[in-house]
Enzyme design. Structure first.
Site, PDB file in Angstrom:
ATOM      1  N   HIS A  87       0.747  -1.033  -0.008  1.00 37.36           N
ATOM      2  CA  HIS A  87       0.052   0.219   0.202  1.00 37.36           C
ATOM      3  C   HIS A  87       0.867   1.602   0.000  1.00 37.36           C
ATOM      4  O   HIS A  87       1.207   1.230   0.525  1.00 37.36           O
ATOM      5  CB  HIS A  87      -1.035  -0.300   0.782  1.00 37.36           C
ATOM      6  CG  HIS A  87      -1.870   1.228   0.998  1.00 37.36           C
ATOM      7  ND1 HIS A  87      -1.483   2.349   1.340  1.00 37.36           N
ATOM      8  CD2 HIS A  87      -3.433   1.305   0.219  1.00 37.36           C
ATOM      9  CE1 HIS A  87      -2.558   2.851   1.050  1.00 37.36           C
ATOM     10  NE2 HIS A  87      -4.223   2.415   1.018  1.00 37.36           N
ATOM     11  N   GLU A 165      -4.104   1.314  -7.464  1.00 37.64           N
ATOM     12  CA  GLU A 165      -4.001   2.997  -7.214  1.00 37.64           C
ATOM     13  C   GLU A 165      -3.464   4.122  -7.134  1.00 37.64           C
ATOM     14  O   GLU A 165      -2.307   4.208  -7.015  1.00 37.64           O
ATOM     15  CB  GLU A 165      -4.277   2.786  -5.059  1.00 37.64           C
ATOM     16  CG  GLU A 165      -5.253   1.087  -5.055  1.00 37.64           C
ATOM     17  CD  GLU A 165      -5.502   1.638  -3.802  1.00 37.64           C
ATOM     18  OE1 GLU A 165      -6.721   2.264  -3.141  1.00 37.64           O
ATOM     19  OE2 GLU A 165      -4.359   1.112  -2.215  1.00 37.64           O
TER      20      GLU A 165
HETATM   21  P1  PGA Z   1      -9.821   6.014  -0.051  1.00 41.11           P
HETATM   22  O1  PGA Z   1      -8.306   5.238   0.127  1.00 41.11           O
HETATM   23  O2  PGA Z   1     -10.687   5.125  -0.318  1.00 41.11           O
HETATM   24  O3  PGA Z   1      -9.965   6.795   1.209  1.00 41.11           O
HETATM   25  O4  PGA Z   1      -9.274   6.990  -1.427  1.00 41.11           O
HETATM   26  C1  PGA Z   1      -8.164   3.941  -0.305  1.00 41.11           C
HETATM   27  C2  PGA Z   1      -6.869   2.983  -0.427  1.00 41.11           C
HETATM   28  O5  PGA Z   1      -5.912   3.506   0.377  1.00 41.11           O
HETATM   29  O6  PGA Z   1      -6.622   2.280  -0.372  1.00 41.11           O
END
Ligand code: PGA
Length: 250
Positions: A87, A165
């Protein structure tokens, strides 16, 4: 019922077990993975009849003198099925592709399934085509470095999920906004091609970054996008209810 896959990542929240159990109860649905902080894992597990349990991180050693670290086997033994690895919030605190690679290799040996997060920092410049090309290049390198020496065969397709992401889209970041779903779907189909040509595998790839009940289906309506990784909305009871409802209806 939709076969799209949802991962709820609570990050370092909520602050009480009572609230955690309530969120778990609301999120308990097929094709959902609930990822609480380590301290709530065992209790949350008791609430999940349909959803799977995930951890937000893992260490790469099977125990030993590593203060503060949680081994893959500890997680496996309390019923954790998935671990999030790579992450951007962990990368920012020092997780390198090399660490991530070790975490993946050792977790796979322990038979934990992996949710590997990748994503570019920023898309600069005015030329959209170039921006996307650069983002693709970045995620390709990140992906291949994270998966170096990982041996996966056709029967392992269920064991690894990729979450795309874009870091700038994650709600905790300044000026964050969700990606344009069409751009994400383009990058996600590129990621699938990279994985297929490197490993011969067809993996699930999720989108993550400012997903809410209001915009989730703008992403999930694309065939290439197999699901979503949801952060801040997964802490709001109403949002969780709505997302689960959408999953059951679609
Ligand atoms: P968010 O986070 O939905 O608050 O943007 C997603 C993540 O960091 O996995």
């Amino acid at each position: 019922m939709s076969s799209k896959f949802i991962v709820f990542n609570w990050k370092s929240n909520p602050q009480t077990l009572t609230k955690a159990l309530k969120l778990a109860e609301l999120a308990d649905h097929k094709n959902v993975v609930v990822c609480p902080p380590f301290v709530y894992l065992s209790k949350v597990k008791e609430k999940l009849l349909n959803a799977d349990l995930g951890a937000q991180d893992v260490f790469w050693k099977e125990g030993g003198s590593y203060t503060g670290q949680i081994s893959p086997l500890m997680l496996k033994n309390i019923g954790v099925k998935y671990v999030i690895v790579g992450h951007s919030e962990k990368r920012r605190l020092g997780d390198t592709n090399e660490f991530i690679n070790k975490k993946i290799n050792n977790s796979l040996k322990t038979k934990l399934k992996i949710i590997l997060c990748i994503g570019e920092q920023l898309r600069r410049g005015n030329n959209k085509k170039r921006q996307l090309e650069k983002a693709k290049n970045f995620v390709k390198n990140q992906l291949l470095a994270s998966l170096r020496n990982v041996s996966l065969t056709k029967k392992d397709e269920e064991k690894l999920i990729i979450a795309y992401e874009p870091v700038w889209a994650i709600s905790a970041n300044k000026d964050a906004k969700p990606d344009n779903p069409q751009d994400s779907s383009q990058i996600i189909s590129f990621i699938k091609k990279v994985i297929f040509s490197a490993f011969g595998l067809k993996l699930k790839v999720l989108y993550g970054g400012s997903v809410t009940s209001g915009n989730i289906w703008n992403f999930l309506k694309y065939n290439e996008i197999d699901g979503a990784l949801v952060g801040s909305a997964s802490l709001k009871e109403n949002e969780v209810k709505k997302i689960i409802k959408l999953l059951s209806k679609k």
